[in-house]
Design an enzyme around this catalytic site. Structure first.
Site, PDB file in Angstrom:
ATOM      1  N   CYS A  22       0.796  -1.313   0.107  1.00 29.84           N
ATOM      2  CA  CYS A  22       0.134   0.029  -0.036  1.00 29.84           C
ATOM      3  C   CYS A  22       0.743   1.150   0.071  1.00 29.84           C
ATOM      4  O   CYS A  22       0.239   2.405   0.010  1.00 29.84           O
ATOM      5  CB  CYS A  22      -0.917  -0.031   0.974  1.00 29.84           C
ATOM      6  SG  CYS A  22      -1.884  -1.596   1.287  1.00 29.84           S
ATOM      7  N   HIS A  24      -9.449   1.986  -1.255  1.00 29.05           N
ATOM      8  CA  HIS A  24      -8.231   1.738  -1.049  1.00 29.05           C
ATOM      9  C   HIS A  24      -7.570   1.079  -2.009  1.00 29.05           C
ATOM     10  O   HIS A  24      -7.858  -0.101  -2.449  1.00 29.05           O
ATOM     11  CB  HIS A  24      -7.804   0.855   0.222  1.00 29.05           C
ATOM     12  CG  HIS A  24      -6.491   0.699   0.547  1.00 29.05           C
ATOM     13  ND1 HIS A  24      -5.606   1.082   0.031  1.00 29.05           N
ATOM     14  CD2 HIS A  24      -5.925   0.481   1.817  1.00 29.05           C
ATOM     15  CE1 HIS A  24      -4.308   1.037   0.603  1.00 29.05           C
ATOM     16  NE2 HIS A  24      -4.484   0.509   1.525  1.00 29.05           N
ATOM     17  N   HIS A  69      -3.120   8.028   5.623  1.00 30.24           N
ATOM     18  CA  HIS A  69      -3.244   6.743   5.312  1.00 30.24           C
ATOM     19  C   HIS A  69      -4.848   6.146   5.405  1.00 30.24           C
ATOM     20  O   HIS A  69      -5.414   5.731   4.539  1.00 30.24           O
ATOM     21  CB  HIS A  69      -2.174   5.951   5.872  1.00 30.24           C
ATOM     22  CG  HIS A  69      -2.252   4.472   5.346  1.00 30.24           C
ATOM     23  ND1 HIS A  69      -2.118   4.288   4.040  1.00 30.24           N
ATOM     24  CD2 HIS A  69      -2.364   3.144   5.822  1.00 30.24           C
ATOM     25  CE1 HIS A  69      -2.126   3.064   3.583  1.00 30.24           C
ATOM     26  NE2 HIS A  69      -2.267   2.389   4.804  1.00 30.24           N
ATOM     27  N   LYS A  98      -9.735   8.065   1.224  1.00 34.51           N
ATOM     28  CA  LYS A  98     -10.026   6.411   0.780  1.00 34.51           C
ATOM     29  C   LYS A  98     -11.621   6.407   1.160  1.00 34.51           C
ATOM     30  O   LYS A  98     -12.226   5.428   0.510  1.00 34.51           O
ATOM     31  CB  LYS A  98      -9.315   5.588   1.829  1.00 34.51           C
ATOM     32  CG  LYS A  98      -7.932   5.388   1.246  1.00 34.51           C
ATOM     33  CD  LYS A  98      -7.045   4.355   2.161  1.00 34.51           C
ATOM     34  CE  LYS A  98      -5.626   4.189   1.776  1.00 34.51           C
ATOM     35  NZ  LYS A  98      -4.813   5.102   2.180  1.00 34.51           N
TER      36      LYS A  98
END
Lengths: 416, 88
Positions: free
Chosen positions: A167, A336, A299, A331
């Site tokens: 990721c 994602h 994130h 996200k």
């Protein structure tokens, strides 16, 4: 001691295809309006899955972008990357010939490569008892295929490779490209990420990991139940600043710092120290004080574990200034996108600085005491943003953070 | 008190976590066994495979001990119509 001036690197082109749209204007409109691309999965039959929602790129017709002969060579992830790269280059106004081609790099982030091609190979062999598979299966599956196709189509002859760090792939790719240009190894780089993880086998594997939300993605919110998988590609044109200014290029913003670290701890559990060290390294590389940062594109996966850990990491780095930061996880809208996540989020961060609008963290229900920072819930906010970070933290503890400053700042600063 | 289901669960934990079977009993907690999130996934995978059942995500997040796990499992097996003591 004489300080040697560092080359400065700006973003002069953006290309993107995402669950929110097939170009920058559509993607950014959705982000600032808080429109989510999360919906029932359509490209894969989900009856045998415990989750049914994803953030897919809808309405993508490869035949509108590629001739028949070329489609055979391109898995969906490489198609996305090529479409985004074409847009980015057109947006930048650049072309690549002679010396310029040799001084241009292509660095992509892609974690999984050609998942739909790989799945088709296994279905042919194990389900249909076929004795042969498509002859281009290997070159379609390889995660570096997107970088190769971009270089071939655009005639780019400089350093070209793919980074696969789950990721964090796209952030590692953009960061490496930034350093490559700053170190005078190239003058222009196409950098970003691409991913197309929607295959039955891949979704089954995500199901087994039990981190996928059964409904939607609610980063930093009470009631969050996990990630929602996404797909797409975003490519940035990075360019040495003086060159960009001289040719009168549009400057979206400046890449000012890159920081990396490893948790060295656990294959899936999120860390605190590792992400904190990556953020500190990015700030140091950029020459920013923590108090200068206005906004962090988090994130923010929406899992039980990530969001409190990221909150603690931010508090550790920023101390009391953490209370003043605006933080959001886009996200919640584009899902994602794994190896492409950092690229989609770099675009969100750059556009937020350009337009003075912070994209919100959507699907937010209620504050979680463990995620008690200002996460700009459910509604975009006007704000003047000069200095920002974009975080990516990968499974296996691989952390990559990029620091940006606004285009206005990049233009107005004296070159040392 | 122990029954066949508990014994089977303890066997599966010993196998997946690679700990001596005699160190395990029904009131052993996952914390004592140092079972983290990935170990729990592996364990539930072995259990699902053994009993041919599906354990919901929410169950995995709530179980903290061998007893929790066994009780949840008993309910799932009852709901699926599988006899509790069918474990071999």
């Amino acid at each position: 001691m004489i300080k040697i001036p560092q080359r400065r690197i700006v973003v002069t082109g953006i290309g993107i295809i995402s669950p929110l749209g097939h170009n920058l204007a559509e993607h950014w409109s959705a982000l600032k309006e808080g429109r989510s691309g999360i919906a029932r999965i359509t490209t894969v039959e989900t009856a045998a899955l415990r989750f049914h929602h994803g953030a897919e790129v809808h309405g993508f017709q490869p035949e509108k972008h590629f001739p028949d002969g070329q489609i055979d060579f391109l898995d969906r992830f490489a198609q996305f990357a090529l479409v985004a790269a074409r847009q980015a280059v057109a947006d930048s106004g650049l072309s690549f010939s002679g010396q310029a081609a040799e001084r241009t790099a292509v660095i992509t982030g892609c974690s999984g490569g050609g998942q739909s091609t790989e799945d088709a190979v296994f279905v042919a062999l194990y389900a249909k008892n076929a004795n042969r598979v498509h002859p281009l299966s290997i070159p379609r599956v390889m995660a570096s295929a997107a970088a190769s196709h971009i270089s071939m189509e655009l005639g780019i002859l400089g350093p070209t490779y793919n980074v696969s760090t789950a990721c964090s792939s796209a952030n590692h790719a953009i960061g490496q490209a930034f350093w490559l240009l700053r170190n005078n190894q190239a003058d222009v780089a196409l950098a970003g990420g691409t991913e197309a993880p929607f295959s039955f086998g891949m979704l089954k594997a995500w199901e087994a990991l039990r981190v996928v939300s059964p409904d939607t993605c609610r980063p930093f919110s009470k009631g969050r139940q996990g990630i929602v998988l996404g797909e797409g590609a975003a490519i940035l044109v990075l360019e040495e600043k003086e060159r960009a200014v001289q040719r009168g290029a549009r400057i979206y913003g400046e890449v000012t710092g890159f920081g990396m670290s490893s948790d060295a701890r656990h294959l899936t559990a999120p860390g605190i120290e590792g992400p904190a060290r990556a953020m500190k390294a990015a700030l140091q590389d950029a020459g920013f004080h923590p108090e200068q940062i206005d906004y962090i594109n988090a994130h923010g996966t929406g899992t039980a574990g990530n969001d409190p850990a990221e909150t603690m990491a931010i508090r550790q780095v920023f101390g009391p200034h953490a209370e003043k930061l605006a933080i959001s996880s886009t996200k919640s809208m584009h899902g994602h996108a794994l190896g492409a996540a950092g690229a989609l989020e770099a675009v969100a961060t750059l556009m937020a600085m350009n337009e003075g609008i912070i994209p919100p963290t959507m699907n937010f229900l209620e504050s979680d005491p463990e995620c008690d920072l200002d996460v700009v819930p459910n509604q975009a906010r006007k704000a003047s943003l000069e200095y920002t970070l974009s975080n990516s933290f990968a499974f296996g503890g691989l952390n990559a953070v990029i620091a940006f400053q606004s285009g206005d700042k990049a233009r107005s600063c004296m070159p040392w | 008190m122990s029954d066949n289901l508990t014994e089977t669960v303890l066997d599966l934990i010993a196998g997946t976590k690679r700990v001596p079977r005699e160190n395990l009993e029904i009131d052993t907690t996952f914390e004592q066994l140092e079972i983290d999130s990935l170990d729990a996934l592996n364990l539930v995978y072995a259990i699902e495979d053994h009993f041919n059942i599906a354990v919901p995500d929410s169950t995995i997040r709530s179980i903290k001990s061998v007893r929790d796990l066994t009780e949840h499992l008993r309910q799932i097996l009852a709901a699926s119509g599988t006899a509790q003591n069918s474990a071999s």
